[in-house]
Every structure is written in C-alpha cells, then in structure tokens.
Design an enzyme around this catalytic site. Structure first.
Site, short mmCIF file in Angstrom:
data_model
loop_
_atom_site.label_atom_id
_atom_site.label_comp_id
_atom_site.label_asym_id
_atom_site.label_seq_id
_atom_site.Cartn_x
_atom_site.Cartn_y
_atom_site.Cartn_z
N LYS A 1 23.53 38.10 -39.00
CA LYS A 1 24.16 37.03 -38.21
C LYS A 1 24.59 37.53 -36.83
O LYS A 1 24.44 36.83 -35.83
CB LYS A 1 25.36 36.47 -38.98
CG LYS A 1 24.94 35.74 -40.26
CD LYS A 1 26.14 35.49 -41.16
CE LYS A 1 25.75 34.76 -42.41
NZ LYS A 1 26.79 34.79 -43.44
N GLU B 1 20.89 26.68 -36.99
CA GLU B 1 22.36 26.66 -36.95
C GLU B 1 22.97 27.17 -38.26
O GLU B 1 23.98 27.89 -38.26
CB GLU B 1 22.84 25.22 -36.69
CG GLU B 1 24.33 25.05 -36.59
CD GLU B 1 24.91 25.75 -35.35
OE1 GLU B 1 24.63 25.32 -34.23
OE2 GLU B 1 25.65 26.75 -35.53
N GLY C 1 28.39 27.81 -48.83
CA GLY C 1 28.54 26.70 -49.77
C GLY C 1 27.55 25.59 -49.48
O GLY C 1 27.01 25.49 -48.37
N ARG D 1 10.53 27.34 -57.30
CA ARG D 1 9.87 28.30 -58.19
C ARG D 1 9.70 27.70 -59.58
O ARG D 1 8.71 27.87 -60.23
CB ARG D 1 10.78 29.53 -58.32
CG ARG D 1 10.28 30.75 -57.64
CD ARG D 1 11.26 31.87 -57.77
NE ARG D 1 12.65 31.42 -57.72
CZ ARG D 1 13.64 32.14 -57.26
NH1 ARG D 1 13.43 33.35 -56.80
NH2 ARG D 1 14.87 31.68 -57.26
N GLU E 1 24.41 36.04 -51.41
CA GLU E 1 22.97 36.11 -51.22
C GLU E 1 22.30 36.40 -52.57
O GLU E 1 22.95 36.87 -53.51
CB GLU E 1 22.63 37.23 -50.24
CG GLU E 1 23.11 36.98 -48.84
CD GLU E 1 22.60 35.66 -48.27
OE1 GLU E 1 21.39 35.48 -48.14
OE2 GLU E 1 23.42 34.79 -47.96
N VAL F 1 23.99 31.09 -39.25
CA VAL F 1 25.19 31.85 -38.86
C VAL F 1 26.44 31.03 -39.16
O VAL F 1 26.58 29.90 -38.69
CB VAL F 1 25.17 32.21 -37.35
CG1 VAL F 1 26.42 32.99 -36.97
CG2 VAL F 1 23.92 33.00 -37.01
P1 NAP Z 1 19.28 29.53 -53.80
O1 NAP Z 1 20.36 28.64 -54.30
O2 NAP Z 1 18.91 30.73 -54.59
O3 NAP Z 1 17.97 28.63 -53.59
C1 NAP Z 1 16.73 29.18 -53.25
C2 NAP Z 1 15.67 28.11 -53.49
O4 NAP Z 1 14.41 28.60 -53.10
C3 NAP Z 1 15.53 27.69 -54.96
O5 NAP Z 1 15.28 26.31 -55.05
C4 NAP Z 1 14.32 28.49 -55.45
O6 NAP Z 1 13.57 27.82 -56.47
C5 NAP Z 1 13.49 28.51 -54.18
N1 NAP Z 1 12.61 29.66 -54.08
C6 NAP Z 1 12.95 30.96 -53.96
N2 NAP Z 1 11.83 31.72 -53.85
C7 NAP Z 1 10.79 30.86 -53.90
C8 NAP Z 1 9.38 31.02 -53.85
N3 NAP Z 1 8.83 32.23 -53.70
N4 NAP Z 1 8.62 29.91 -53.92
C9 NAP Z 1 9.16 28.69 -54.04
N5 NAP Z 1 10.49 28.47 -54.09
C10 NAP Z 1 11.29 29.55 -54.03
O7 NAP Z 1 19.60 30.06 -52.33
P2 NAP Z 1 20.55 29.36 -51.25
O8 NAP Z 1 21.95 29.84 -51.46
O9 NAP Z 1 20.28 27.92 -51.17
O10 NAP Z 1 20.06 30.11 -49.91
C11 NAP Z 1 18.89 29.71 -49.24
C12 NAP Z 1 18.88 30.31 -47.85
O11 NAP Z 1 20.02 29.84 -47.12
C13 NAP Z 1 18.98 31.84 -47.80
O12 NAP Z 1 18.21 32.31 -46.72
C14 NAP Z 1 20.46 32.09 -47.54
O13 NAP Z 1 20.68 33.33 -46.87
C15 NAP Z 1 20.78 30.94 -46.63
N6 NAP Z 1 22.19 30.53 -46.60
C16 NAP Z 1 22.88 30.33 -47.76
C17 NAP Z 1 24.19 29.89 -47.71
C18 NAP Z 1 24.98 29.64 -48.96
O14 NAP Z 1 26.17 29.32 -48.85
N7 NAP Z 1 24.39 29.72 -50.14
C19 NAP Z 1 24.80 29.66 -46.47
C20 NAP Z 1 24.06 29.88 -45.28
C21 NAP Z 1 22.75 30.31 -45.36
P3 NAP Z 1 14.24 27.49 -57.91
O15 NAP Z 1 15.28 26.46 -57.62
O16 NAP Z 1 13.12 26.95 -58.71
O17 NAP Z 1 14.80 28.78 -58.38
N1 HSE Z 2 26.07 34.94 -48.39
C1 HSE Z 2 26.50 34.34 -47.17
C2 HSE Z 2 28.00 34.52 -47.02
C3 HSE Z 2 26.13 32.88 -47.16
O1 HSE Z 2 28.68 34.84 -48.01
O2 HSE Z 2 28.51 34.37 -45.91
C4 HSE Z 2 26.40 32.22 -45.84
O3 HSE Z 2 25.56 32.73 -44.85
#
Ligand code: NAP
Ligand code: HSE
Length: 436
Positions: free
Chosen positions: A205, A129, A302, A45, A190, A132
């Site tokens: 999940k 993968e 993480g 973004r 999230e 979940v």
């Molecule tokens: P995050 O740190 O907020 O990163 C989201 C990324 O997507 C950022 O780089 C953001 O851009 C970009 N973005 C968001 N909306 C956009 C748009 N409309 N156009 C272009 N870029 C966009 O989120 P995250 O924690 O990595 O999570 C990403 C996904 O993985 C989610 O579906 C989450 O449920 C899943 N997940 C997360 C974890 C975890 O531990 N965090 C674990 C398992 C699964 P900017 O960098 O410019 O803001």
């Molecule tokens: N927000 C999610 C959690 C990230 O806390 O489990 C991993 O899916």
C-alpha cells in the site's frame, strides 16, 4: 442510456461486499452514474460455496474466460487476490478493451507499471481505490483533492489486521495468535496472513501511496519492511508509561535527497490523533505545502467498507468512459511522461528516535557500559525506565528512549550492546515518530 454490465474475477469478502452495496444502493448509484450497473457474472474457484442470498442472480463460473472474453461485459472487477492468474487475466481483459477495477494491492504494487502501460495502450481505465486503506477514499484525495500541493511526507496506519491485533493486545491483554485467528474469521486478513503481520501488505500500500504522492514509479522492492510479530505485550505497556502508543506505520518522506520508504512498528506520541486510531480502522496523515496536514480516517478492511471503494471506482470508470483517454485523471496522479526516477534512501540513513528494551544482568557497571556504547555513537538518551526483575529471573529490563540519530549509528550501537556479557538476547528496537 444502456446499462453497464460488470463481471467479477473472485466473489469472496470484497467481491460480494461490492455487489451487495451495488444492489442495495442501486437507485442512488443510478442517480450518480446516469446508468444502471448490472452484475452479470463472477468467476470463483468453488461454485458450491455459499454466497450472499441476495446475489443469487449473479451467474457463477469457474472459467475465467467467461468474464474476460465476454463481449457484453464492459468492466472487469478483479478481487481474487494474489499474483497469477490475476495479472494475466487483467492484462487479457485490458487487451479485450475492458476497463478494470481491482482491490489487489499486491498486484498493483508489483505489476502496476506493466498494467498501466497496457491500459494506456488500449485506451481503458484502471482503478484501484480499494487497494489502499479499504473504505477510505485516500487515493482520490491525494490524486485529485491535493493536486495543487507539493506533498512533503505521509504516514499511515494502513494494515487493519495489524492494528486490530495491536489494539486488542494493548486494551485487553489478548495473545497475538488468538487475535490473528479472529481477524481472519472477520475477513480482514490476507489469504496468507504473514503478509499482514510481517508488513508486506502495508509495504504494497505504501508503494502505491508514494507513487501517487511524489510522482515516482511503483517500487515495492525499495520499501524497508518490518512487521509486528516481535512486538510483545510488555513493550506496549512500557510505551504507554512513556506516553506513547505502538502502531504499525508506513512512512513515505521526500527528504530532498531521495524518497524514504519504510514500514515498521513505531512509538507515536499518544496525543496525536493518529495514535488513537484503533481496531481495524486505518488513517493516513498527509503533510503538504499549501494545505498543511490532512488526516483521512475510516475502516481499513472488511466486506462493505472495501466494497464501497470498489463501487466508487466503478462509478468513476463509467463516468470517464466517454472522455478522451488522454484527458482523464492520470492513473498515478502525474502525467505519464512526468514520472521521475528518484533515489531511494537506504535504511542506514533514516533519521529517527528509538525505543530500546535491553534485558541486562543486575550487576554494577551495566548501566555505565550501555551509556558508553550509546555515547560512542553520539546517541543521546531522552528517558530511561529500569524495571525490577521478573519473578524467577535475575535479569532487569532497561527501557530507553533516545533522541534523533541516524539509523546506521543505532545499528552499530545495538550490535555492540548485544556483545556485552551482561546483556541477554536481542535488543528490542522500535522507532519513535513524533509526526510533528
Ligand atoms: P477472499 O474472501 O478470499 O475471496 C477471494 C475470491 O477469489 C473467492 O471468491 C475465490 O473463490 C476467488 N478466487 C481465488 N483464486 C481464484 C482462482 N484462481 N480462480 C477463480 N477464483 C479465485 O478474498 P478477499 O478478502 O475478498 O480479497 C480479495 C482481494 O481484495 C485481495 O487482493 C485482497 O488483498 C483485497 N482486499 C481485501 C480486503 C478485505 O478486507 N478482505 C480489503 C482491501 C483489499 P471461492 O469463493 O470459490 O473460494
Ligand atoms: N489484509 C488487509 C488489512 C485488508 O488487514 O488491512 C485490507 O487491505
């Protein structure tokens, strides 16, 4: 062999975590894949946001088409999160013949059936993968490692943020909002943290796990969902006194009369391994007919743990890319034409035990009233603790554990208990799962 080029949609916690793992372990990964994997570009973004310095060679863009329409990119990694534009972009990448990997459980749980159908039509792979239990390879374990079994039930601690909050409340007496802020700062939560604390993320999940375990379509709307926002420090202390731990669990059970899907806080006997899964760690316990119980444990959220799962999916996609699409491991574990519609058990038919906390006046007959209401619904009491009133209050907390009963009877009993003049406020009800 030619290198494989990949492009990211989103380059935040998970995207950068995966790219850092790919860069650091490039030699090992090449030995496994037989090819180099090169991160070409990422759509974000805000280009001016600081990224990991070792990823400076990755071209950043704000134009999604630079990723999904780039003919050089073989695999698109969607880690932006949310519904739209993630859904449309994945469908566009698939239509352009690209394999896709996603960590987005909300997207797979709600739109997975449509995405898998598009991928089948275009002969490409979809891998998820990381969607979940973060870094735990639980999808692969159930889909492939347990493929010879009939799965009877599974129970999981599948939201790292909720587990982190409950652990910090119990061990350090910390307040809910303060710990939630910390989980957000650590990159666990999230984008909308109510998804974590109200059980929606865990329900996404569980939807995916149930589909893979039982060969049923993804049915997110069928999951009974309750979060942890009503759990108090007081309840965690009483549960410990009774020999239990309060955990937020997802349960998928093949009852023989349908599939029970539920996500809610539960008291688990503290002797169970799964009751001792603390902090951001996740665990999934699977009961299957041939192998018996198996438990999968690891970091549930993480950057690098989740990145580890994304990279494993990239490797899988690269390996199978040369195999005929009909001979690959089916995306929902079962062959497409063997996915069976199945009845979803309504919550009024759940069979479980309960922890109840009732705030009551210290007057003669109150215990008799409570016991009568429970007895009228055929509810058997297993244990009772009656505490003295908190200072400045005339009300007594009465804590009860019940034997198993059908949830409809418990709903009726609670409604009557809450009508008693001597009972104040709502009755706290937490299900008790022995997981035996
Ligand atoms: P995050 O740190 O907020 O990163 C989201 C990324 O997507 C950022 O780089 C953001 O851009 C970009 N973005 C968001 N909306 C956009 C748009 N409309 N156009 C272009 N870029 C966009 O989120 P995250 O924690 O990595 O999570 C990403 C996904 O993985 C989610 O579906 C989450 O449920 C899943 N997940 C997360 C974890 C975890 O531990 N965090 C674990 C398992 C699964 P900017 O960098 O410019 O803001
Ligand atoms: N927000 C999610 C959690 C990230 O806390 O489990 C991993 O899916």
């Amino acid at each position: 062999m030619n290198p494989v080029k990949i492009g990211f949609l989103g380059f935040g916690t998970v995207g950068q975590g995966a790219a850092v793992v790919l860069a650091r372990n490039a030699v090992e990964i090449n030995r496994r894949a037989g090819r180099d994997i090169i991160v070409k570009s990422a759509a974000v973004r805000d280009i001016s946001r600081e990224r990991a310095p070792e990823l400076a060679s990755v071209a950043l863009t704000t134009n999604h088409d630079d990723i999904v329409n780039d003919p050089e990119i073989d695999v698109v990694i969607e880690v932006m999160g949310g519904d739209e534009p993630a859904r449309s972009l994945l469908l566009k990448a698939i239509a352009n013949g690209k394999h896709v990997v996603t960590a987005n459980k909300a997207l797979i749980a709600v739109h997975g059936n449509e995405i898998f159908e598009a991928a089948r039509k275009h002969g490409v792979s979809v891998a998820f993968e990381a969607a979940v239990a973060g870094g735990i390879p639980v999808i692969k374990s159930i889909r492939e490692g347990l493929a010879g079994n009939k799965i009877q039930w599974l129970a999981g601690i599948i939201n790292g943020t909720s587990n982190y909050i409950l652990t910090e409340m119990r061990d350090k007496g910390r307040d809910f909002p303060e710990v939630l802020d910390e989980a957000q700062a650590l990159g666990y939560a999230e984008a909308d943290p109510t998804f974590d604390v109200e059980g929606i993320d865990a329900a996404h999940k569980l939807t995916i796990l149930a589909s893979i375990a039982f060969g049923v379509p993804l049915k997110f709307d069928a999951v009974y969902t309750e979060g942890i926002s009503h759990i108090t420090q007081e309840d965690t202390v009483y549960a410990e006194e009774l020999g239990y731990r309060i955990k937020h669990v997802g349960l998928a059970i093949d009852t023989g009369n349908g599939i029970e899907l539920r996500v809610h806080p539960a008291l688990l006997p503290e002797r169970r391994l799964i009751a001792n899964v603390d902090g951001v760690m996740n665990a999934v316990l699977v009961q299957a007919d041939a192998v018996g119980p198996t438990l999968y444990y690891g970091a549930g959220a993480g950057a690098e743990p989740t990145g580890s799962s994304v990279v494993a999916d990239i490797l899988d996609v690269v390996r199978v890319a040369s195999a005929d699409v009909h001979n690959r491991v089916p995306v929902l574990a079962f062959q497409h034409d063997s996915i069976n519609e199945s009845r979803t058990v309504p919550s009024s038919e759940f069979q479980t035990s309960y922890y109840l906390r009732i705030l009551a006046e210290d007057v003669p007959g109150v215990m008799a009233d409570i016991s009568r209401i429970l007895a009228d619904q055929n509810i058997n009491i297993e244990a009772i603790i009656q505490k003295g009133p908190a200072s400045g209050s005339s009300k007594l907390p009465i804590v009860l554990l019940t034997k198993q009963i059908v949830e409809g009877a418990m709903d009726a009993a609670i409604a009557q208990l809450e009508q008693l003049k001597s009972v104040e406020g709502a009755v706290v009800r937490i299900r008790v799962e022995s997981l035996g």
